[in-house]
Design an enzyme around this catalytic site. Structure first.
Site, PDB file in Angstrom:
ATOM      1  CG  ASN A  28      88.476  33.416  48.907  1.00  0.00           C
ATOM      2  OD1 ASN A  28      88.791  32.581  49.749  1.00  0.00           O
ATOM      3  ND2 ASN A  28      88.025  34.605  49.220  1.00  0.00           N
ATOM      4  CG  HIS A  30      81.723  31.330  49.368  1.00  0.00           C
ATOM      5  ND1 HIS A  30      80.496  31.049  48.819  1.00  0.00           N
ATOM      6  CD2 HIS A  30      82.129  32.498  48.788  1.00  0.00           C
ATOM      7  CE1 HIS A  30      80.149  31.996  47.984  1.00  0.00           C
ATOM      8  NE2 HIS A  30      81.131  32.885  47.923  1.00  0.00           N
ATOM      9  N   GLY A  32      78.699  28.744  48.797  1.00  0.00           N
ATOM     10  CA  GLY A  32      77.867  29.215  47.683  1.00  0.00           C
ATOM     11  C   GLY A  32      78.397  28.676  46.356  1.00  0.00           C
ATOM     12  CG  HIS A  33      82.223  29.888  44.828  1.00  0.00           C
ATOM     13  ND1 HIS A  33      82.831  30.539  45.870  1.00  0.00           N
ATOM     14  CD2 HIS A  33      82.136  30.786  43.820  1.00  0.00           C
ATOM     15  CE1 HIS A  33      83.092  31.779  45.518  1.00  0.00           C
ATOM     16  NE2 HIS A  33      82.688  31.966  44.279  1.00  0.00           N
ATOM     17  N   GLY A 148      75.299  32.326  40.389  1.00  0.00           N
ATOM     18  CA  GLY A 148      74.604  32.556  41.655  1.00  0.00           C
ATOM     19  C   GLY A 148      73.693  33.775  41.571  1.00  0.00           C
ATOM     20  CD  GLN A 149      67.846  33.893  42.077  1.00  0.00           C
ATOM     21  OE1 GLN A 149      67.775  32.994  42.909  1.00  0.00           O
ATOM     22  NE2 GLN A 149      66.802  34.385  41.480  1.00  0.00           N
ATOM     23  CE  LYS A 150      77.174  38.215  47.645  1.00  0.00           C
ATOM     24  NZ  LYS A 150      78.133  38.473  46.588  1.00  0.00           N
ATOM     25  CD  GLN A 154      78.731  38.010  37.702  1.00  0.00           C
ATOM     26  OE1 GLN A 154      79.716  38.714  37.760  1.00  0.00           O
ATOM     27  NE2 GLN A 154      78.654  36.852  38.338  1.00  0.00           N
ATOM     28  CG  LEU A 185      77.399  31.660  52.318  1.00  0.00           C
ATOM     29  CD1 LEU A 185      77.796  30.192  52.104  1.00  0.00           C
ATOM     30  CD2 LEU A 185      77.830  32.112  53.702  1.00  0.00           C
TER      31      LEU A 185
HETATM   32  O1  PAF Z   1      80.992  36.157  39.803  1.00  0.00           O
HETATM   33  C1  PAF Z   1      82.231  35.999  39.630  1.00  0.00           C
HETATM   34  O2  PAF Z   1      82.922  35.345  40.405  1.00  0.00           O
HETATM   35  C2  PAF Z   1      82.887  36.653  38.433  1.00  0.00           C
HETATM   36  O3  PAF Z   1      82.298  37.884  38.132  1.00  0.00           O
HETATM   37  C3  PAF Z   1      82.941  35.745  37.188  1.00  0.00           C
HETATM   38  C4  PAF Z   1      81.547  35.426  36.677  1.00  0.00           C
HETATM   39  C5  PAF Z   1      83.671  34.452  37.522  1.00  0.00           C
HETATM   40  C6  PAF Z   1      83.698  36.444  36.054  1.00  0.00           C
HETATM   41  O4  PAF Z   1      85.009  36.744  36.420  1.00  0.00           O
END
Ligand code: PAF
Length: 282
Positions: A28, A30, A32-33, A148-150, A154, A185
Protein backbone atom coordinates in the site's frame (compact mmCIF):
# COMPACT_ATOMS: atom_id res chain seq x y z
CA UNK A 1 12.47 -5.82 -11.53
CA UNK A 2 12.67 -9.45 -10.41
CA UNK A 3 9.67 -10.52 -8.33
CA UNK A 4 10.27 -13.53 -6.08
CA UNK A 5 8.08 -15.17 -3.49
CA UNK A 6 10.19 -17.83 -1.81
CA UNK A 7 13.33 -17.38 0.27
CA UNK A 8 15.22 -19.86 -1.93
CA UNK A 9 14.33 -17.91 -5.11
CA UNK A 10 15.34 -14.68 -3.42
CA UNK A 11 18.71 -16.10 -2.45
CA UNK A 12 19.25 -17.48 -5.95
CA UNK A 13 18.60 -14.04 -7.47
CA UNK A 14 20.61 -12.07 -4.92
CA UNK A 15 23.50 -14.54 -4.60
CA UNK A 16 25.62 -13.31 -7.52
CA UNK A 17 24.66 -9.66 -7.01
CA UNK A 18 26.36 -7.08 -4.76
CA UNK A 19 25.52 -5.37 -1.50
CA UNK A 20 21.74 -5.11 -0.99
CA UNK A 21 20.03 -1.89 0.09
CA UNK A 22 16.76 -3.10 1.49
CA UNK A 23 13.40 -1.43 2.14
CA UNK A 24 10.94 -3.63 4.06
CA UNK A 25 7.28 -2.61 3.61
CA UNK A 26 3.76 -3.90 4.12
CA UNK A 27 2.73 -2.58 0.69
CA UNK A 28 0.00 0.00 0.00
CA UNK A 29 2.90 2.22 -0.95
CA UNK A 30 2.83 6.01 -0.76
CA UNK A 31 5.42 8.69 -1.49
CA UNK A 32 7.09 8.04 1.88
CA UNK A 33 7.91 4.46 0.86
CA UNK A 34 9.09 5.63 -2.54
CA UNK A 35 11.45 8.11 -0.86
CA UNK A 36 12.90 5.16 1.12
CA UNK A 37 13.32 3.21 -2.11
CA UNK A 38 15.06 6.15 -3.82
CA UNK A 39 17.42 6.45 -0.86
CA UNK A 40 18.19 2.73 -1.17
CA UNK A 41 18.90 3.19 -4.88
CA UNK A 42 21.38 5.98 -4.05
CA UNK A 43 23.12 4.06 -1.27
CA UNK A 44 23.35 0.43 -2.25
CA UNK A 45 24.45 -1.78 -5.09
CA UNK A 46 21.24 -3.81 -5.32
CA UNK A 47 17.99 -2.05 -4.34
CA UNK A 48 15.63 -4.61 -2.80
CA UNK A 49 12.12 -4.15 -1.37
CA UNK A 50 9.76 -6.50 0.37
CA UNK A 51 5.99 -6.46 0.59
CA UNK A 52 4.54 -8.54 3.39
CA UNK A 53 1.63 -7.76 5.69
CA UNK A 54 2.90 -9.28 8.90
CA UNK A 55 0.08 -10.80 10.93
CA UNK A 56 2.38 -11.11 13.95
CA UNK A 57 2.51 -7.36 14.54
CA UNK A 58 -1.26 -6.80 14.60
CA UNK A 59 -3.40 -7.19 17.71
CA UNK A 60 -6.55 -9.31 17.24
CA UNK A 61 -8.83 -6.23 17.05
CA UNK A 62 -6.55 -4.35 14.61
CA UNK A 63 -6.76 -3.96 10.83
CA UNK A 64 -4.77 -6.98 9.57
CA UNK A 65 -7.63 -8.28 7.40
CA UNK A 66 -8.63 -4.90 6.01
CA UNK A 67 -5.07 -3.58 5.56
CA UNK A 68 -5.11 -2.41 1.92
CA UNK A 69 -3.39 -4.74 -0.55
CA UNK A 70 -2.52 -2.73 -3.69
CA UNK A 71 -0.22 -5.15 -5.47
CA UNK A 72 -0.27 -3.88 -9.08
CA UNK A 73 0.19 -0.21 -8.17
CA UNK A 74 2.93 -1.11 -5.66
CA UNK A 75 4.89 -3.09 -8.25
CA UNK A 76 4.66 -0.26 -10.75
CA UNK A 77 5.82 2.33 -8.26
CA UNK A 78 8.73 0.23 -6.98
CA UNK A 79 9.96 -0.56 -10.49
CA UNK A 80 9.75 3.13 -11.46
CA UNK A 81 11.73 4.07 -8.33
CA UNK A 82 14.58 1.73 -9.33
CA UNK A 83 13.86 -1.37 -7.24
CA UNK A 84 15.77 -4.29 -8.72
CA UNK A 85 14.40 -7.17 -6.65
CA UNK A 86 11.00 -7.39 -4.95
CA UNK A 87 10.55 -10.08 -2.33
CA UNK A 88 6.84 -10.73 -1.77
CA UNK A 89 6.55 -13.86 0.34
CA UNK A 90 3.22 -15.52 0.91
CA UNK A 91 2.48 -16.26 4.52
CA UNK A 92 3.50 -19.90 4.03
CA UNK A 93 6.87 -18.79 2.60
CA UNK A 94 7.79 -16.71 5.61
CA UNK A 95 5.96 -18.69 8.29
CA UNK A 96 5.93 -22.27 6.95
CA UNK A 97 5.09 -23.44 10.45
CA UNK A 98 3.75 -21.64 13.53
CA UNK A 99 6.36 -19.16 14.71
CA UNK A 100 7.22 -20.46 18.17
CA UNK A 101 10.59 -18.68 18.34
CA UNK A 102 10.27 -14.91 18.55
CA UNK A 103 12.58 -11.93 18.99
CA UNK A 104 11.77 -10.34 22.33
CA UNK A 105 12.96 -6.73 22.21
CA UNK A 106 14.43 -4.86 25.15
CA UNK A 107 11.37 -4.04 27.29
CA UNK A 108 12.88 -0.73 28.45
CA UNK A 109 12.50 0.51 24.90
CA UNK A 110 9.73 -1.63 23.46
CA UNK A 111 7.15 -1.58 26.27
CA UNK A 112 6.65 2.18 26.33
CA UNK A 113 4.73 4.51 23.97
CA UNK A 114 3.66 2.27 21.03
CA UNK A 115 4.47 -0.84 23.05
CA UNK A 116 2.17 0.25 25.86
CA UNK A 117 -0.80 0.68 23.54
CA UNK A 118 0.04 -2.16 21.13
CA UNK A 119 1.47 -4.89 23.38
CA UNK A 120 3.51 -7.39 21.39
CA UNK A 121 3.79 -5.06 18.40
CA UNK A 122 7.58 -4.79 18.52
CA UNK A 123 7.99 -8.53 19.07
CA UNK A 124 6.06 -8.99 15.82
CA UNK A 125 8.11 -6.33 14.05
CA UNK A 126 11.48 -7.64 15.26
CA UNK A 127 10.60 -11.23 14.43
CA UNK A 128 9.59 -10.45 10.87
CA UNK A 129 12.43 -7.98 10.31
CA UNK A 130 14.93 -10.60 11.50
CA UNK A 131 13.39 -13.13 9.09
CA UNK A 132 13.47 -10.63 6.23
CA UNK A 133 17.06 -9.65 7.03
CA UNK A 134 18.15 -13.27 7.11
CA UNK A 135 16.43 -13.87 3.76
CA UNK A 136 17.86 -10.77 2.06
CA UNK A 137 21.34 -10.56 3.56
CA UNK A 138 22.25 -14.26 3.77
CA UNK A 139 25.80 -14.77 2.51
CA UNK A 140 26.48 -11.02 2.32
CA UNK A 141 29.25 -9.48 4.37
CA UNK A 142 27.36 -6.20 4.67
CA UNK A 143 24.19 -4.44 3.65
CA UNK A 144 21.93 -1.46 4.18
CA UNK A 145 18.32 -1.28 5.33
CA UNK A 146 16.33 1.95 5.07
CA UNK A 147 13.57 2.78 7.57
CA UNK A 148 11.33 5.84 7.83
CA UNK A 149 11.69 8.20 10.77
CA UNK A 150 7.92 8.42 11.01
CA UNK A 151 8.05 5.12 12.89
CA UNK A 152 10.60 6.59 15.27
CA UNK A 153 10.41 3.96 17.99
CA UNK A 154 10.41 1.12 15.43
CA UNK A 155 13.59 2.55 13.95
CA UNK A 156 15.24 2.63 17.38
CA UNK A 157 14.11 -0.91 18.24
CA UNK A 158 15.43 -2.25 14.93
CA UNK A 159 18.72 -0.39 15.41
CA UNK A 160 19.16 -1.93 18.85
CA UNK A 161 18.30 -5.39 17.56
CA UNK A 162 20.92 -5.07 14.81
CA UNK A 163 23.47 -3.88 17.36
CA UNK A 164 22.68 -6.63 19.88
CA UNK A 165 22.84 -9.42 17.30
CA UNK A 166 25.90 -7.84 15.60
CA UNK A 167 24.21 -7.97 12.21
CA UNK A 168 26.43 -6.48 9.47
CA UNK A 169 23.65 -4.14 8.37
CA UNK A 170 23.72 -0.33 8.39
CA UNK A 171 20.32 1.01 9.38
CA UNK A 172 19.64 4.26 7.54
CA UNK A 173 16.91 6.63 8.76
CA UNK A 174 14.97 8.60 6.18
CA UNK A 175 13.08 11.77 7.18
CA UNK A 176 9.28 11.66 7.37
CA UNK A 177 7.55 12.65 4.14
CA UNK A 178 4.63 15.04 4.69
CA UNK A 179 1.64 16.25 2.72
CA UNK A 180 1.69 20.01 1.96
CA UNK A 181 -0.45 20.71 5.07
CA UNK A 182 2.05 18.84 7.29
CA UNK A 183 0.28 15.49 7.75
CA UNK A 184 2.84 12.67 7.89
CA UNK A 185 2.32 10.26 4.99
CA UNK A 186 1.01 6.90 6.17
CA UNK A 187 -0.77 3.95 4.61
CA UNK A 188 -3.49 4.46 7.19
CA UNK A 189 -4.28 7.99 5.92
CA UNK A 190 -6.29 6.20 3.25
CA UNK A 191 -8.83 5.23 5.93
CA UNK A 192 -9.71 8.90 6.65
CA UNK A 193 -12.96 10.45 5.40
CA UNK A 194 -12.68 13.88 3.74
CA UNK A 195 -13.53 15.71 6.96
CA UNK A 196 -11.15 13.51 8.99
CA UNK A 197 -8.42 14.14 6.43
CA UNK A 198 -8.85 17.90 6.89
CA UNK A 199 -8.65 17.46 10.67
CA UNK A 200 -5.73 14.99 10.62
CA UNK A 201 -3.06 17.69 10.44
CA UNK A 202 -3.99 18.64 14.03
CA UNK A 203 -1.76 15.80 15.25
CA UNK A 204 1.43 17.26 13.77
CA UNK A 205 0.36 20.73 14.96
CA UNK A 206 -0.15 19.40 18.48
CA UNK A 207 3.36 17.93 18.39
CA UNK A 208 4.80 21.22 17.21
CA UNK A 209 2.98 23.19 19.93
CA UNK A 210 4.06 20.73 22.62
CA UNK A 211 7.62 20.85 21.30
CA UNK A 212 7.68 24.63 21.50
CA UNK A 213 6.33 24.56 25.06
CA UNK A 214 8.98 21.98 26.00
CA UNK A 215 11.74 24.13 24.56
CA UNK A 216 10.37 27.20 26.34
CA UNK A 217 10.39 25.28 29.64
CA UNK A 218 14.17 24.85 29.37
CA UNK A 219 15.70 23.32 32.51
CA UNK A 220 12.26 23.27 34.15
CA UNK A 221 11.06 20.68 31.61
CA UNK A 222 11.39 17.67 33.95
CA UNK A 223 9.10 19.40 36.47
CA UNK A 224 6.64 20.71 33.88
CA UNK A 225 6.60 17.88 31.37
CA UNK A 226 3.57 15.97 32.59
CA UNK A 227 1.42 19.10 32.83
CA UNK A 228 2.45 20.18 29.33
CA UNK A 229 1.67 16.73 27.93
CA UNK A 230 -1.69 16.62 29.66
CA UNK A 231 -2.65 20.04 28.31
CA UNK A 232 -1.65 19.02 24.77
CA UNK A 233 -3.62 15.84 25.05
CA UNK A 234 -6.72 17.61 26.41
CA UNK A 235 -6.61 20.05 23.47
CA UNK A 236 -6.45 17.24 20.92
CA UNK A 237 -9.18 15.23 22.67
CA UNK A 238 -11.37 18.35 22.71
CA UNK A 239 -11.21 18.33 18.89
CA UNK A 240 -12.69 14.83 18.84
CA UNK A 241 -9.51 12.73 18.92
CA UNK A 242 -8.80 9.89 21.33
CA UNK A 243 -5.18 10.43 22.25
CA UNK A 244 -3.05 7.48 23.31
CA UNK A 245 0.00 9.63 24.07
CA UNK A 246 1.62 12.96 23.29
CA UNK A 247 4.97 12.89 24.98
CA UNK A 248 8.32 14.66 25.14
CA UNK A 249 11.19 12.18 25.43
CA UNK A 250 14.91 12.18 25.07
CA UNK A 251 16.10 10.96 21.70
CA UNK A 252 18.72 8.57 23.01
CA UNK A 253 16.37 6.05 24.68
CA UNK A 254 12.87 7.57 24.70
CA UNK A 255 12.90 7.90 28.49
CA UNK A 256 12.02 11.05 30.43
CA UNK A 257 14.39 13.86 29.49
CA UNK A 258 16.87 15.57 31.78
CA UNK A 259 18.12 19.14 31.20
CA UNK A 260 20.38 19.29 28.16
CA UNK A 261 19.07 16.11 26.50
CA UNK A 262 18.23 16.20 22.78
CA UNK A 263 14.44 15.87 22.53
CA UNK A 264 11.78 14.28 20.40
CA UNK A 265 8.02 14.70 20.74
CA UNK A 266 5.99 11.62 19.86
CA UNK A 267 2.26 11.16 19.49
CA UNK A 268 -0.38 8.58 18.68
CA UNK A 269 -4.08 9.30 18.52
CA UNK A 270 -7.23 7.92 17.01
CA UNK A 271 -9.42 9.99 14.71
CA UNK A 272 -12.63 8.04 14.23
CA UNK A 273 -11.49 4.46 13.68
CA UNK A 274 -8.07 5.46 12.33
CA UNK A 275 -5.00 5.47 14.55
CA UNK A 276 -2.26 7.85 13.43
CA UNK A 277 1.27 8.32 14.77
CA UNK A 278 3.82 11.06 14.22
CA UNK A 279 6.89 12.60 15.83
CA UNK A 280 9.08 15.65 15.67
CA UNK A 281 12.68 16.10 16.78
CA UNK A 282 12.99 19.48 18.50
O1 PAF B 1 7.03 -0.26 9.04
C1 PAF B 1 6.48 -1.24 8.47
O2 PAF B 1 5.88 -1.13 7.41
C2 PAF B 1 6.55 -2.60 9.14
O3 PAF B 1 6.51 -2.49 10.53
C3 PAF B 1 7.76 -3.44 8.68
C4 PAF B 1 9.07 -2.79 9.10
C5 PAF B 1 7.73 -3.62 7.17
C6 PAF B 1 7.71 -4.83 9.33
O4 PAF B 1 6.56 -5.52 8.98
Amino acid sequence: MHIVHSISDLRAVLGPLGRPAFVPTMGNLHDGHIALMRRAVQLGEVPVASIFVNRLQFLPHEDFDSYPRTWDADCERLAAAGCQVLFAPRERDLYPEPQTFKILPDSQLADLLEGEFRPGFFTGVCTVVMKLFSAVFAGKTSGIAVFGQKDYQQLMVVRRMVQQFTLPIDIVANPTERAPDGLALSSRNGYLSASERAEAVALSRALRTLGEAAKAAGDALPAQREALEQAARAQLDARGWQTDYLSVRRRSDLLAPKPGDALVVLGAARLGPTRLIDNLEI
